[in-house]
Design a protein around this motif. Structure first.
Motif, PDB file in Angstrom:
ATOM      1  N   ILE A   1     -43.780  21.283 -56.132  1.00  0.00           N
ATOM      2  CA  ILE A   1     -43.534  20.349 -57.173  1.00  0.00           C
ATOM      3  C   ILE A   1     -42.225  19.317 -56.692  1.00  0.00           C
ATOM      4  CG2 ILE A   1     -41.965  19.964 -59.326  1.00  0.00           C
ATOM      5  CD1 ILE A   1     -43.799  22.446 -60.495  1.00  0.00           C
ATOM      6  N   ASN A   2     -41.264  20.069 -55.692  1.00  0.00           N
ATOM      7  CA  ASN A   2     -40.393  19.002 -55.333  1.00  0.00           C
ATOM      8  C   ASN A   2     -40.826  18.251 -54.283  1.00  0.00           C
ATOM      9  OD1 ASN A   2     -38.192  20.050 -56.691  1.00  0.00           O
ATOM     10  ND2 ASN A   2     -37.938  21.732 -55.389  1.00  0.00           N
ATOM     11  N   ARG A   3     -41.862  18.487 -53.407  1.00  0.00           N
ATOM     12  CA  ARG A   3     -42.576  17.770 -52.247  1.00  0.00           C
ATOM     13  C   ARG A   3     -43.313  16.639 -53.034  1.00  0.00           C
ATOM     14  NH1 ARG A   3     -44.827  21.971 -49.867  1.00  0.00           N
ATOM     15  NH2 ARG A   3     -46.643  21.840 -50.495  1.00  0.00           N
ATOM     16  N   ILE A   4     -44.066  16.991 -54.081  1.00  0.00           N
ATOM     17  CA  ILE A   4     -44.795  15.980 -54.996  1.00  0.00           C
ATOM     18  C   ILE A   4     -43.840  14.956 -55.668  1.00  0.00           C
ATOM     19  CG2 ILE A   4     -46.072  15.525 -57.087  1.00  0.00           C
ATOM     20  CD1 ILE A   4     -47.712  16.669 -54.675  1.00  0.00           C
ATOM     21  N   LYS A   5     -42.531  15.489 -55.982  1.00  0.00           N
ATOM     22  CA  LYS A   5     -41.494  14.589 -56.508  1.00  0.00           C
ATOM     23  C   LYS A   5     -41.014  13.558 -55.577  1.00  0.00           C
ATOM     24  CE  LYS A   5     -39.811  17.171 -60.409  1.00  0.00           C
ATOM     25  NZ  LYS A   5     -38.391  17.919 -60.747  1.00  0.00           N
ATOM     26  N   ARG A   6     -40.718  14.120 -54.226  1.00  0.00           N
ATOM     27  CA  ARG A   6     -40.166  13.252 -53.261  1.00  0.00           C
ATOM     28  C   ARG A   6     -41.356  11.933 -52.791  1.00  0.00           C
ATOM     29  NH1 ARG A   6     -38.415  18.143 -51.445  1.00  0.00           N
ATOM     30  NH2 ARG A   6     -40.033  18.392 -49.681  1.00  0.00           N
ATOM     31  N   GLN A   7     -42.468  12.471 -52.781  1.00  0.00           N
ATOM     32  CA  GLN A   7     -43.851  11.913 -52.542  1.00  0.00           C
ATOM     33  C   GLN A   7     -43.617  10.493 -53.519  1.00  0.00           C
ATOM     34  OE1 GLN A   7     -47.424  13.861 -52.375  1.00  0.00           O
ATOM     35  NE2 GLN A   7     -48.017  12.775 -50.549  1.00  0.00           N
ATOM     36  N   ARG A   8     -43.547  10.981 -54.857  1.00  0.00           N
ATOM     37  CA  ARG A   8     -43.504  10.006 -56.056  1.00  0.00           C
ATOM     38  C   ARG A   8     -42.320   8.904 -55.720  1.00  0.00           C
ATOM     39  NH1 ARG A   8     -41.301  12.227 -60.972  1.00  0.00           N
ATOM     40  NH2 ARG A   8     -39.398  11.947 -59.642  1.00  0.00           N
ATOM     41  N   ASP A   9     -41.244   9.347 -55.550  1.00  0.00           N
ATOM     42  CA  ASP A   9     -40.124   8.405 -55.318  1.00  0.00           C
ATOM     43  C   ASP A   9     -40.531   7.748 -54.237  1.00  0.00           C
ATOM     44  OD1 ASP A   9     -38.886   9.717 -57.326  1.00  0.00           O
ATOM     45  OD2 ASP A   9     -37.805  11.167 -56.328  1.00  0.00           O
ATOM     46  N   ASN A  10     -40.870   8.098 -52.844  1.00  0.00           N
ATOM     47  CA  ASN A  10     -41.303   7.324 -51.980  1.00  0.00           C
ATOM     48  C   ASN A  10     -42.357   6.130 -52.338  1.00  0.00           C
ATOM     49  OD1 ASN A  10     -39.302   8.470 -50.208  1.00  0.00           O
ATOM     50  ND2 ASN A  10     -40.799  10.190 -49.250  1.00  0.00           N
ATOM     51  N   LEU A  11     -43.274   6.925 -52.977  1.00  0.00           N
ATOM     52  CA  LEU A  11     -44.290   5.524 -53.340  1.00  0.00           C
ATOM     53  C   LEU A  11     -43.606   4.471 -54.303  1.00  0.00           C
ATOM     54  CD1 LEU A  11     -47.480   8.211 -53.853  1.00  0.00           C
ATOM     55  CD2 LEU A  11     -46.958   6.392 -51.906  1.00  0.00           C
ATOM     56  N   LYS A  12     -42.885   5.080 -55.235  1.00  0.00           N
ATOM     57  CA  LYS A  12     -42.352   3.957 -55.977  1.00  0.00           C
ATOM     58  C   LYS A  12     -41.561   2.903 -55.226  1.00  0.00           C
ATOM     59  CE  LYS A  12     -41.152   6.509 -60.251  1.00  0.00           C
ATOM     60  NZ  LYS A  12     -40.334   7.075 -61.129  1.00  0.00           N
ATOM     61  N   ILE A  13     -40.856   3.361 -54.261  1.00  0.00           N
ATOM     62  CA  ILE A  13     -40.083   2.408 -53.413  1.00  0.00           C
ATOM     63  C   ILE A  13     -41.212   1.708 -52.723  1.00  0.00           C
ATOM     64  CG2 ILE A  13     -38.452   2.237 -51.294  1.00  0.00           C
ATOM     65  CD1 ILE A  13     -37.131   4.915 -52.223  1.00  0.00           C
ATOM     66  N   GLU A  14     -42.221   2.067 -51.910  1.00  0.00           N
ATOM     67  CA  GLU A  14     -43.062   1.361 -51.511  1.00  0.00           C
ATOM     68  C   GLU A  14     -43.699   0.440 -52.339  1.00  0.00           C
ATOM     69  OE1 GLU A  14     -47.095   2.267 -48.693  1.00  0.00           O
ATOM     70  OE2 GLU A  14     -45.551   3.775 -48.727  1.00  0.00           O
ATOM     71  N   LEU A  15     -44.056   0.902 -53.481  1.00  0.00           N
ATOM     72  CA  LEU A  15     -44.837  -0.273 -54.392  1.00  0.00           C
ATOM     73  C   LEU A  15     -43.793  -1.169 -54.846  1.00  0.00           C
ATOM     74  CD1 LEU A  15     -47.241  -0.753 -56.236  1.00  0.00           C
ATOM     75  CD2 LEU A  15     -46.170   0.848 -58.036  1.00  0.00           C
TER      76      LEU A  15
END
Length: 126
Positions: A31-45
């Protein structure tokens, strides 16, 4: 139940708890890995949308430059608005004129009713 059976039961319960804790830790880690991935994708988006918007606005600016005879500066636009407000009561047309000079293009306005002509050229752009 004998002491031996009780010990075996406790060991099995302990092992099961440890296994559950290990599985739960694995899920938490995932879950923590998925959250980090989500945050990175938000920044990239955000960056992607910003770049896309900038490109869109640059294209719009180029279209305006290519398809406009004259683009007023901020000061010229303010003078135009002021002139229109002053001649609102005339209830007439406002004519625009542009005069080419050796240095640049002068811009002016004329009220068709009262005949007042005003030079609104922003000479600071020359």
């Amino acid at each position: 139940m004998t002491d031996q059976e009780r010990v075996i039961k406790d060991v099995i319960a302990f092992t099961e708890r440890k296994e559950e804790e290990r599985m739960l830790d694995g899920v938490k880690s995932y879950i923590n890995r998925i959250k980090r991935q989500r945050d990175n994708l938000k920044i990239e988006l955000k960056k992607y949308k910003s770049d896309e918007k900038i490109d869109e606005l640059n294209k719009e600016i180029e279209d305006l430059k290519a398809n406009s005879l004259f683009i007023f500066s901020e000061d010229e636009k303010k003078e135009e608005i002021k002139f229109k407000k002053e001649h609102r009561d005339c209830n007439s047309n406002i004519y625009y004129y542009f005069k080419g000079t050796e240095v640049g293009v002068a811009a002016g306005l004329k009220c068709s009713k009262c005949g007042l002509i005003t030079d609104i050229t922003d000479y600071s752009r020359w």
